[in-house]
Design a protein around this motif. Structure first.
Motif, mmCIF file in Angstrom:
data_model
loop_
_atom_site.group_PDB
_atom_site.id
_atom_site.type_symbol
_atom_site.label_atom_id
_atom_site.label_comp_id
_atom_site.label_asym_id
_atom_site.label_seq_id
_atom_site.Cartn_x
_atom_site.Cartn_y
_atom_site.Cartn_z
ATOM 1 N N ALA A 155 36.589 35.753 36.307
ATOM 2 C CA ALA A 155 37.980 36.151 36.532
ATOM 3 C C ALA A 155 38.491 37.050 35.422
ATOM 4 O O ALA A 155 39.304 37.949 35.674
ATOM 5 C CB ALA A 155 38.860 34.906 36.651
ATOM 6 N N ARG A 156 38.054 36.826 34.173
ATOM 7 C CA ARG A 156 38.550 37.676 33.081
ATOM 8 C C ARG A 156 38.111 39.120 33.285
ATOM 9 O O ARG A 156 38.913 40.053 33.138
ATOM 10 C CB ARG A 156 38.058 37.180 31.730
ATOM 11 N N VAL A 157 36.864 39.326 33.617
ATOM 12 C CA VAL A 157 36.379 40.699 33.838
ATOM 13 C C VAL A 157 37.122 41.326 35.017
ATOM 14 O O VAL A 157 37.409 42.524 35.018
ATOM 15 C CB VAL A 157 34.857 40.706 34.061
ATOM 16 N N MET A 158 37.462 40.519 36.028
ATOM 17 C CA MET A 158 38.218 41.044 37.154
ATOM 18 C C MET A 158 39.615 41.488 36.718
ATOM 19 O O MET A 158 40.114 42.538 37.155
ATOM 20 C CB MET A 158 38.321 40.001 38.263
ATOM 21 N N MET A 159 40.262 40.722 35.841
ATOM 22 C CA MET A 159 41.582 41.108 35.359
ATOM 23 C C MET A 159 41.507 42.377 34.512
ATOM 24 O O MET A 159 42.389 43.239 34.577
ATOM 25 C CB MET A 159 42.204 39.966 34.546
#
Length: 453
Positions: A70-74
């Motif tokens: 999720a962090r890389v997606m954000m």
């Protein structure tokens, strides 16, 4: 510190101090804030920044999807927001799309940078949901499309009567302050991540956030087509170029690994593993031209890999020579991973058997499947990283493959326990190399009705 070695601290200090000093000098002496209106230069600077962001958004989005992070997606959404609104700002250059300045397109950059700052700050948090991030991506794309349509239609408050502001005021000042605050949050939290992981990419991300915060300051004080106005364009280009440069320098595999959430970087998961290799490959290689060996492997893998990955949801961990390792449930989103792995193993044998039937002299695959807990995460350091699964579950899958009959599938007791109504044939209690306890292996002949895969 890895980051200190590849990006010296003094280099970053100078890179951040020079634009800050330049901005301070320009605002302190209005005579230095000269006017320079050059439309082609503006267009290409903004297009370059938008292009870098689009490339980064795509690369990080692919990585986020592949690893379920999720962090890389954000982070990807931060790049996407900047790319989309920068692209709209480039179109505001007189003579590109419109003959006259367009208010909505002209102020698109500060809007995009503020939205990007929100995603940057959110990416620094540990409690991020991938499902929420995906919904935010849909909302962001819709918002950018709506902004473009609203601006072109020149509807209030972006109508022609509003005009293009000479400098930021009112709501734009408020947005600039909000953007600076959000970038500050991202800087503080990413610095904590730098101390834990000591990565050059994270150091560069921090530097880029500082540059973007400086750009927001410049936006707040700049006058159109003056030196301060040009500076915030250059600052944002420098920030995104810095990240692109750092990502390019990373190992081509897992280049965004320093950004991973802890659960992606290293966690224990319940997975299933498929190993497959060719019985008699060494002998075949000894008696055949290397080009023939390559042709044989490509023919097999062309048939096997698409079925494993696309139909059953497996992830190819590695291919070494004739050996194939595939994992299931690496992201924790496949509760039926044992059935998927078993179905994939049978599919490998079914498809490659047809290829072997057309080439009687070619070796055949043996396949082993095992299920259970394993450590899933990043192994290695900068210059050689991989995201893989390790542990006894993986080792046993490899050993089962070595014991499997040619053209058959051997499964471990845990995989067998999870299959509902599968047709099995006992292979007996096997003494597996490297294990103290023997293993009761089964040959998988067919899946039951409840194991769709």
């Amino acid at each position: 510190m890895t980051g200190a070695r590849t990006v010296p601290a003094w280099v970053l200090a100078v890179a951040l101090a020079v634009p800050a000093a330049g901005l301070g000098l320009l605002t302190a002496d209005s005579d230095l804030d000269v006017s320079l209106e050059h439309h082609p230069a503006h267009f290409w600077i903004v297009v370059a920044a938008a292009g870098l962001n689009a490339a980064l958004a795509y690369a990080t989005s692919q990585e986020a999807q592949r690893r379920g992070d999720a962090r890389v997606m954000m982070v990807s959404l931060a790049f996407l927001a900047a790319a989309g609104f920068l692209g709209l700002h480039a179109l505001a250059t007189p003579g590109v799309l419109l003959d006259q300045p367009n208010a909505g397109f002209a102020i698109a950059t500060p809007i995009g940078l503020v939205i990007a700052s929100g995603f940057a700050a959110a990416s620094s948090l540990d409690a991020i949901s991938l499902a929420v991030a995906r919904r935010l991506r849909t909302a962001l794309l819709a918002a950018m499309a709506l902004w473009a349509v609203w601006s072109l239609a020149q509807l209030a408050p972006l109508d022609a009567d509003a005009g293009v502001p000479e400098r930021a005021s009112g709501p734009l000042i408020g947005l600039a302050v909000a953007g600076i605050a959000l970038y500050a949050v991202a800087v503080v939290r990413y610095l904590a991540l730098v101390r834990r992981r000591r990565s050059s990419l994270l150091v560069v991300m921090v530097a880029a956030f500082v540059l973007l915060a400086e750009a927001m300051v410049a936006i707040a004080v700049a006058r159109n087509w003056h030196a301060t106005w040009w500076e915030w364009h250059v600052l944002m280009l420098a920030a995104f170029a810095l990240i692109a440069w750092s990502a390019h320098r990373q190992w081509h595999e897992e280049r965004f690994a320093p950004l991973y959430l802890d659960e992606t970087a290293g966690a224990e998961r319940d997975i299933s593993v498929v190993f497959a290799d060719l019985q008699g490959f060494t002998s075949f290689s000894e008696h055949h031209d290397p080009r023939e060996v390559t042709e044989m492997l490509n023919a097999y893998f062309h048939e096997a890999i698409p079925r494993v990955v696309r139909r059953h949801g497996g992830e190819v961990d590695r291919i070494i020579g004739d050996a194939l390792m595939v994992t299931f449930n690496r992201r924790g989103d496949q509760p039926d991973h044992a059935a998927r792995a078993a179905a994939a193993a049978l599919a490998i044998q079914e498809t490659t058997a047809r290829v072997a039937g057309e080439h009687p002299g070619w070796p055949r695959f043996r396949v082993g499947v095992n299920s259970g807990p394993a450590a899933v995460g990043v192994i290695g350091a900068e210059g050689g990283r991989t995201h893989t699964a390790i542990g006894d579950t993986v080792n046993l899958a490899a050993r089962l493959e070595a014991q499997a009959p040619v053209g058959g599938v051997a499964i471990g007791p845990e995989t067998a326990r999870r299959l509902d109504g599968a047709l099995l044939e006992p292979l007996g209690v096997l003494k597996v190399k490297g294990r103290d306890e023997p293993v009761e292996a089964q040959r998988l002949l067919a899946l039951g009705a409840g194991d769709g895969g």
